[in-house]
Design an enzyme around this catalytic site. Structure first.
Site, PDB file in Angstrom:
ATOM      1  N   ASP A  44       0.837  -1.199   0.000  1.00 54.83           N
ATOM      2  CA  ASP A  44       0.000   0.000   0.000  1.00 54.83           C
ATOM      3  C   ASP A  44       0.873   1.251   0.000  1.00 54.83           C
ATOM      4  O   ASP A  44       0.657   2.183  -0.778  1.00 54.83           O
ATOM      5  CB  ASP A  44      -0.892   0.020   1.249  1.00 54.83           C
ATOM      6  CG  ASP A  44      -2.234  -0.671   1.031  1.00 54.83           C
ATOM      7  OD1 ASP A  44      -2.723  -0.668  -0.111  1.00 54.83           O
ATOM      8  OD2 ASP A  44      -2.788  -1.202   2.000  1.00 54.83           O
ATOM      9  N   TYR A  45       1.845   1.273   0.891  1.00 55.32           N
ATOM     10  CA  TYR A  45       2.712   2.450   0.985  1.00 55.32           C
ATOM     11  C   TYR A  45       3.614   2.599  -0.236  1.00 55.32           C
ATOM     12  O   TYR A  45       3.817   3.714  -0.735  1.00 55.32           O
ATOM     13  CB  TYR A  45       3.545   2.386   2.269  1.00 55.32           C
ATOM     14  CG  TYR A  45       2.763   2.752   3.499  1.00 55.32           C
ATOM     15  CD1 TYR A  45       2.389   4.066   3.746  1.00 55.32           C
ATOM     16  CD2 TYR A  45       2.374   1.779   4.416  1.00 55.32           C
ATOM     17  CE1 TYR A  45       1.654   4.412   4.869  1.00 55.32           C
ATOM     18  CE2 TYR A  45       1.637   2.111   5.550  1.00 55.32           C
ATOM     19  CZ  TYR A  45       1.279   3.433   5.772  1.00 55.32           C
ATOM     20  OH  TYR A  45       0.547   3.769   6.881  1.00 55.32           O
TER      21      TYR A  45
END
Length: 396
Positions: free
Chosen positions: A168-169
């Site tokens: 996600d990051y």
């Protein structure tokens, strides 16, 4: 504070959860005006724990420096407001499933008519093309499919996720990078484009050399625990006090120093373990020797001794250690934001450090719909009467 790096860039933000909001927060930290367009109860993470009072720490982590506009864009009037906002923006960022913008009526053709040159950044699980593009995805699914889970954990144990929503990051970071490249390209060429970011792609890009080694040599990389795959000793070792330290003395220069510190100069003889290829032929033995030494010393004693000698080493920190780490404090990577009601919300600091146009935390994560009227009044140029009418119809 002088001019911000992205001052003058305006972004329509349709993102939620982590990857998209982290992308837009990176851009907002650098001065972009990010208008977070929400409907109903807003971004799902507004309702996720952990909590500080009634405020979601989860939501606060990736939504600072933004404006929140609450619009029911499933109504015709709501969609017209959204289109009007878009017409005043440079970028749209979204992390819906592919095709959702089209279903909303925001096709590329419509967007180009609204705003020639607009950039659309898509952050999704599998990208805008390919046979899996319509699949739902979270970070865990991308970690599983990219092979990262099969590489993580001790040998012989079940596949393991990395202990964070890593992709996600990374997807959000690639989204911000792609947006910046598209803005730079537009400055030169004058036209907008689509930025297509896939969390699966990010996982492949961050999977070391596993796929390449298989294609080239037919070798299937498996779990290695904390052991470095190319050098030894480079692993976690238990200290006398029960804590663990990560020691990376695997290069020949570091190993020479390390062997002398632990008084095992015999390992430096030409026919023994002087060179990395020799050590990698028998890493178990090298780690056994290292572990015998660490078992006689306390963790922070080991860290001090080895780092003073120039060897990379760290005690394996828990969360308390991280919060109290003097380097983390010096870099201001943990910050406290104070709400008007006195709530003190911990957030991550600015990790992009620029010398002349540094990032800044200049606005609290927004309350749902906090900036609706201001945006409609100042950007869309609606008068108070029209705003009140839209409120009475529950469009905003």
């Amino acid at each position: 504070m002088g001019m911000k790096a992205l001052e003058g860039v305006r972004i329509a933000d349709f993102t939620r959860f982590v990857s998209g909001p982290f992308c837009t927060q990176l851009l907002a930290d650098m001065g972009a005006e990010v208008i977070k367009i929400e409907k109903g109860a807003g971004d799902d993470t507004r309702h996720f724990g952990p909590w500080l009072g009634e405020k979601s720490i989860y939501f606060n982590l990736v939504n600072r420096n933004k404006k929140s506009v609450r619009i029911n864009y499933r109504t015709p009037e709501g969609m017209e407001l959204v289109k009007e906002i878009i017409s005043h923006c440079d970028v749209i960022v979204e992390n819906f499933r592919p095709g959702t913008l089209d279903k909303m009526g925001l096709t590329r053709e419509v967007l180009d008519k609204l705003n020639p040159g607009i950039i659309v950044t898509h952050v999704s699980g599998f990208g805008q093309t390919g046979p899996y593009k319509d699949r739902a995805a979270f970070d865990c699914i991308a970690q599983a499919m990219s092979g990262i889970m099969s590489l993580t954990g001790d040998p012989g144990t079940k596949p393991m996720m990395i202990g964070s929503v890593y992709l996600d990051y990374i997807g959000g970071t690639f989204g911000a990078l792609g947006t910046m490249i598209a803005l730079y390209s537009r400055k030169k060429a004058g036209d907008g484009q689509d930025v297509d970011i896939s969390m699966l792609d990010a996982g492949i890009a961050y999977s070391l050399f596993s796929t390449q080694d298989y294609i080239a040599n037919g070798i299937v990389m498996g779990q290695a625990g904390n052991r470095d795959r190319a050098l030894s000793p480079a692993n976690t070792f238990k200290a006398k006090d029960g804590k663990y330290v990560f020691i990376h003395a695997g290069s020949d220069t570091f190993f020479d120093t390390f062997a002398r510190i632990i008084k095992r100069e015999d390992l430096l003889e030409e026919e023994q373990y002087k060179y990395s290829r020799q050590r990698m032929a028998n890493p178990d033995y090298i780690e056994e020797v290292t572990g015998q030494w660490t078992a006689c010393h306390e963790a922070y004693e080991i860290e001090t001794l080895l780092t003073d000698a120039g060897i990379p080493c760290s005690v394996v920190a828990d969360t308390v250690d991280v919060v109290n780490n003097p380097q983390v404090k010096a870099r201001e990577m943990l910050r406290i934001l104070e709400y008007p009601d006195g709530t003190k919300m911990p957030v991550t600091g600015i990790n992009l450090k620029l010398s002349k146009t540094p990032g800044e935390i200049y606005a609290l994560p927004p309350v749902l719909g906090e900036h609706t009227e201001a945006v409609l009044r100042d950007i869309v140029k609606l008068d108070e009467e029209k705003i009140e009418e839209l409120k009475s119809k529950a469009v905003i």
